[in-house]
Design a protein around this motif. Sequence first.
Motif, PDB file in Angstrom:
ATOM      1  N   MET A  53       0.819  -1.208   0.000  1.00  0.00           N
ATOM      2  CA  MET A  53       0.000   0.000   0.000  1.00  0.00           C
ATOM      3  C   MET A  53       0.859   1.266   0.000  1.00  0.00           C
ATOM      4  N   GLY A  54       0.173   2.419   0.046  1.00  0.00           N
ATOM      5  CA  GLY A  54       0.850   3.703   0.025  1.00  0.00           C
ATOM      6  C   GLY A  54       1.482   4.037   1.363  1.00  0.00           C
ATOM      7  N   GLY A  55       2.226   5.152   1.403  1.00  0.00           N
ATOM      8  CA  GLY A  55       2.882   5.559   2.642  1.00  0.00           C
ATOM      9  C   GLY A  55       4.021   6.524   2.383  1.00  0.00           C
ATOM     10  N   LEU A  56       4.956   6.582   3.322  1.00  0.00           N
ATOM     11  CA  LEU A  56       6.091   7.500   3.229  1.00  0.00           C
ATOM     12  C   LEU A  56       7.007   7.123   2.063  1.00  0.00           C
ATOM     13  N   GLY A  97       1.035  -3.358  -6.345  1.00  0.00           N
ATOM     14  CA  GLY A  97       1.576  -2.230  -5.597  1.00  0.00           C
ATOM     15  C   GLY A  97       0.725  -0.994  -5.816  1.00  0.00           C
ATOM     16  N   VAL A  98       0.404  -0.294  -4.740  1.00  0.00           N
ATOM     17  CA  VAL A  98      -0.431   0.908  -4.796  1.00  0.00           C
ATOM     18  C   VAL A  98       0.404   2.121  -4.404  1.00  0.00           C
ATOM     19  N   CYS A  99       0.559   3.066  -5.311  1.00  0.00           N
ATOM     20  CA  CYS A  99       1.290   4.319  -5.092  1.00  0.00           C
ATOM     21  C   CYS A  99       2.726   4.023  -4.636  1.00  0.00           C
ATOM     22  N   ARG A 100       3.042   4.204  -3.362  1.00  0.00           N
ATOM     23  CA  ARG A 100       4.364   3.819  -2.876  1.00  0.00           C
ATOM     24  C   ARG A 100       4.646   2.357  -3.231  1.00  0.00           C
ATOM     25  N   GLY A 101       3.616   1.515  -3.180  1.00  0.00           N
ATOM     26  CA  GLY A 101       3.781   0.096  -3.497  1.00  0.00           C
ATOM     27  C   GLY A 101       4.247  -0.122  -4.923  1.00  0.00           C
ATOM     28  N   LEU A 102       3.714   0.663  -5.868  1.00  0.00           N
ATOM     29  CA  LEU A 102       4.219   0.609  -7.252  1.00  0.00           C
ATOM     30  C   LEU A 102       5.686   0.984  -7.282  1.00  0.00           C
ATOM     31  N   GLN A 103       6.042   2.038  -6.578  1.00  0.00           N
ATOM     32  CA  GLN A 103       7.422   2.507  -6.588  1.00  0.00           C
ATOM     33  C   GLN A 103       8.364   1.472  -5.984  1.00  0.00           C
ATOM     34  N   MET A 104       7.931   0.823  -4.894  1.00  0.00           N
ATOM     35  CA  MET A 104       8.773  -0.208  -4.289  1.00  0.00           C
ATOM     36  C   MET A 104       8.922  -1.411  -5.212  1.00  0.00           C
ATOM     37  N   HIS A 202      -4.808   5.440  -5.916  1.00  0.00           N
ATOM     38  CA  HIS A 202      -5.261   4.727  -4.718  1.00  0.00           C
ATOM     39  C   HIS A 202      -6.661   4.140  -4.940  1.00  0.00           C
ATOM     40  N   PRO A 203      -6.747   2.923  -5.480  1.00  0.00           N
ATOM     41  CA  PRO A 203      -8.069   2.337  -5.733  1.00  0.00           C
ATOM     42  C   PRO A 203      -8.847   2.031  -4.461  1.00  0.00           C
ATOM     43  N   GLU A 204      -8.152   1.834  -3.338  1.00  0.00           N
ATOM     44  CA  GLU A 204      -8.858   1.541  -2.085  1.00  0.00           C
ATOM     45  C   GLU A 204      -9.686   2.733  -1.617  1.00  0.00           C
ATOM     46  N   LEU A 205      -9.346   3.936  -2.079  1.00  0.00           N
ATOM     47  CA  LEU A 205     -10.119   5.131  -1.745  1.00  0.00           C
ATOM     48  C   LEU A 205     -11.196   5.420  -2.781  1.00  0.00           C
TER      49      LEU A 205
END
Length: 224
Positions: A53-56, A97-104, A202-205
């Motif tokens: 998921m997303g995050g820092l 991966g979502v947002c940060r998750g895509l980047q990771m 962010h599809p969860e939102l």
Amino acid sequence: MTRPVIGYVTAPKGDILLSFLVGAVIRLSGGKPLRLKREPASGQRQCDGLILMGGLDIHPSRYDASIEVESRFDPDRDALETDWLQHARDHDLPVMGVCRGLQMLNVFYGGDLHQKLDPEMTRDWPNGPIGYTFFRKRISLTGESFLADVIAPHDSVSVNSLHRRAVRSIAPGFHAIACGERGGVQAIQSDTAPLRLGVQFHPELLVYRRDMRRLFRTFVKSCT
């Protein structure tokens, strides 16, 4: 039929509301949610699919770069997600991966990131939490992909946007499957099975929308 176990990673500390939301979405999509707070046990398959998921922001040292823009980092989470991505690779698990998750996901497989978005791209983006909550942008799908199948028959979709970093070089073995109206990678997918997908939104939102619910359902189904 047994529900697939979907492991998901949010911030190791906090993110209680997000964790509750993601767990509920996984459950409603046909999966059994498992929040991953510790590194995987060696040699044991512990889930059937993985969602990051997303995050820092991810620390630039993860992609051999120095800090260009001061930000808040979470090295412990970087390490945790790296361990789980390795687990997913070892056991051929689907990953989203979502947002940060895509980047990771991109960084783990050898890509890197822009540490600051092009000002032209963000010139009319809002500031503040209320603006970001309601802001939407359009992304265009590029060719056949998992995401295109979910969104079909449309070739573009309106999504939210909460990030300030983005993919620069796409990792080997991946390709872009969506881009923004002003450029920029908005989604990536692995060239070969198993499915490894990253979306910058962010599809969860957005689960009040049928297409975003279908995205989660279809991913969970791919983990069976």
